[in-house]
Design an enzyme around this catalytic site. Structure first.
Site, PDB file in Angstrom:
ATOM      1  NE  ARG A 229       3.664  -8.901   7.385  1.00 11.16           N
ATOM      2  CZ  ARG A 229       3.413  -8.525   6.042  1.00 11.16           C
ATOM      3  NH1 ARG A 229       3.630  -9.338   5.118  1.00 11.16           N
ATOM      4  NH2 ARG A 229       2.576  -7.449   5.709  1.00 11.16           N
TER       5      ARG A 229
ATOM      6  CE  LYS B 233       3.610 -15.442 -20.632  1.00 12.63           C
ATOM      7  NZ  LYS B 233       2.953 -16.535 -20.421  1.00 12.63           N
TER       8      LYS B 233
ATOM      9  CG  ASP C 220       2.688  -3.053  -4.942  1.00 11.36           C
ATOM     10  OD1 ASP C 220       1.689  -3.461  -4.838  1.00 11.36           O
ATOM     11  OD2 ASP C 220       3.724  -3.639  -4.034  1.00 11.36           O
TER      12      ASP C 220
ATOM     13  CE1 TYR D  32      -3.146 -16.519  -0.887  1.00 14.36           C
ATOM     14  CE2 TYR D  32      -1.659 -17.551  -2.540  1.00 14.36           C
ATOM     15  CZ  TYR D  32      -2.257 -17.836  -1.311  1.00 14.36           C
ATOM     16  OH  TYR D  32      -2.120 -19.055  -0.948  1.00 14.36           O
ATOM     17  NE  ARG D  33       3.130 -10.112  -1.172  1.00 15.88           N
ATOM     18  CZ  ARG D  33       2.683  -9.656  -2.094  1.00 15.88           C
ATOM     19  NH1 ARG D  33       1.733 -10.234  -3.059  1.00 15.88           N
ATOM     20  NH2 ARG D  33       3.296  -8.503  -2.554  1.00 15.88           N
TER      21      ARG D  33
ATOM     22  CD  GLU E 175      -1.605  -2.378   1.921  1.00 16.15           C
ATOM     23  OE1 GLU E 175      -2.328  -3.429   1.943  1.00 16.15           O
ATOM     24  OE2 GLU E 175      -0.246  -2.327   2.298  1.00 16.15           O
TER      25      GLU E 175
END
Length: 335
Positions: free
Chosen positions: A106, A248, A276, A167-168, A37
């Site tokens: 984290r 791509k 991002d 997605y992580r 973000e």
């Protein structure tokens, strides 16, 4: 009175300690700010827009470093310092020229304690666009509820809601992500996803697990699956389904048609943060009133700056620099 911002985003920003080689053999580490973000916030701010970021950091030097860096980019901050939790840290290892690996520290971080109360002041300041990612929803139950609250509130107040699936796999499983993000997507005006993430927000076949695109027939099946998932999202009220495909290029599906853009040819140095950067370029062009085709073009340019420079966001362009990659031949020096 302070002018309302054009884009509001929130989430966890961490300190990223980057290694140029394998971490196991030691060596120098470079300190950066990392966070999807805040990467987008920097990118949109550099492209000439008023931007705000909300989040929580620890009452520690790492948190001070993050706040200082974001302020230096002209980003308005709505933050809380949590003396009982530490700022999250990530080690990023350049294992080979083509493979980077992230190691997170984290769990229980200050950033994961973000709550809806932390967002109220940011909302009161006003914004045209709210940008969210699936990363924040994966951090904790509290932060998930904050994302759900923000998406519903922003949609109810008539803001453009941008949701990047992002997605992580180290934070949650695909099934866990799907259960949260599919209902969240109903608030989105703009849904952004990599081509292997659409199945996390739509019920059509998930190309991340069900489609074999190893040959021409498989590629055709993957394209048909993408179109079907995009159509489903459009039927549910999403206005623009933006699909990032890395080298791509990218595409956008709307009820008015489909647009595609190739990737800008550059020498790739560091792919971290490229998605991002693309998002920042796309949203900045939206704020400038550009049409879908030009939003795609600017997203591709911003992504090219990201992959051809080192760091998550350090190489992101300012408005007057966009033409460097659009018009300048590779390997040249401007004099």
């Amino acid at each position: 009175m302070t002018a309302a911002v054009e884009l509001l985003t929130f989430g966890e920003s961490m300190v990223s300690l980057r290694s140029a080689g394998p971490l196991s053999v030691g060596g120098s580490l470079r300190m950066h700010v990392a966070g999807a973000e805040s990467n987008v916030a920097v990118g949109v701010a550099r492209l000439g827009h008023r931007v705000a970021w909300a989040g929580v950091v620890g009452a520690d030097p790492h948190g001070q470093f993050i706040l200082r860096q974001l302020r230096s980019e002209g980003i308005r901050l709505h933050h809380r310092e949590d003396a009982g939790r530490s700022t999250g840290v990530m080690f990023l290892e350049q294992r080979t020229a083509d493979v980077s690996r992230a190691f997170y520290y984290r769990a229980g971080s200050a950033g994961s304690s973000l709550s809806r109360e932390d967002l109220d002041l940011a909302f009161e300041a006003g914004a045209r666009v709210l940008h969210l990612t699936g990363i924040t929803a994966a951090l904790s139950l509290e932060s998930r509820r904050a994302v759900e609250y923000a998406a519903a509130r922003a949609a109810g107040e008539g803001m453009v809601v941008s949701l990047d699936v992002n997605y992580r796999g180290k934070l949650w499983s695909r099934d866990e992500a799907r259960a949260v993000l599919t209902p969240l997507a109903r608030h989105a005006s703009i849904l952004i996803a990599s081509d292997d993430e659409l199945g996390l927000v739509a019920s059509a076949p998930d190309p991340g697990s069900d489609i074999d695109d190893s040959d021409a027939a498989g590629a055709g099946d993957a394209d048909a699956a993408e179109s079907a998932m995009a159509a489903e999202l459009l039927d549910r009220g999403v206005q623009e389904v933006v699909v990032k495909r890395g080298a791509k290029g990218a595409g956008v599906h709307t009820t008015g048609g489909r647009w595609e853009v190739p990737a800008v040819p550059v020498t790739s140095l560091d792919t971290v943060g490229a998605g991002d950067a693309f998002t920042a370029g796309y949203l900045s062009a939206l704020l400038d009133g550009e049409d879908v085709a030009r939003r795609l073009q600017r997203g591709a340019l911003a992504g090219a700056f990201a992959v051809s420079t080192a760091g998550d966001w350090e190489g992101l362009p300012r408005t007057d620099e966009l033409a460097l990659l659009a018009t300048t031949p590779g390997g040249t020096t401007q004099r």
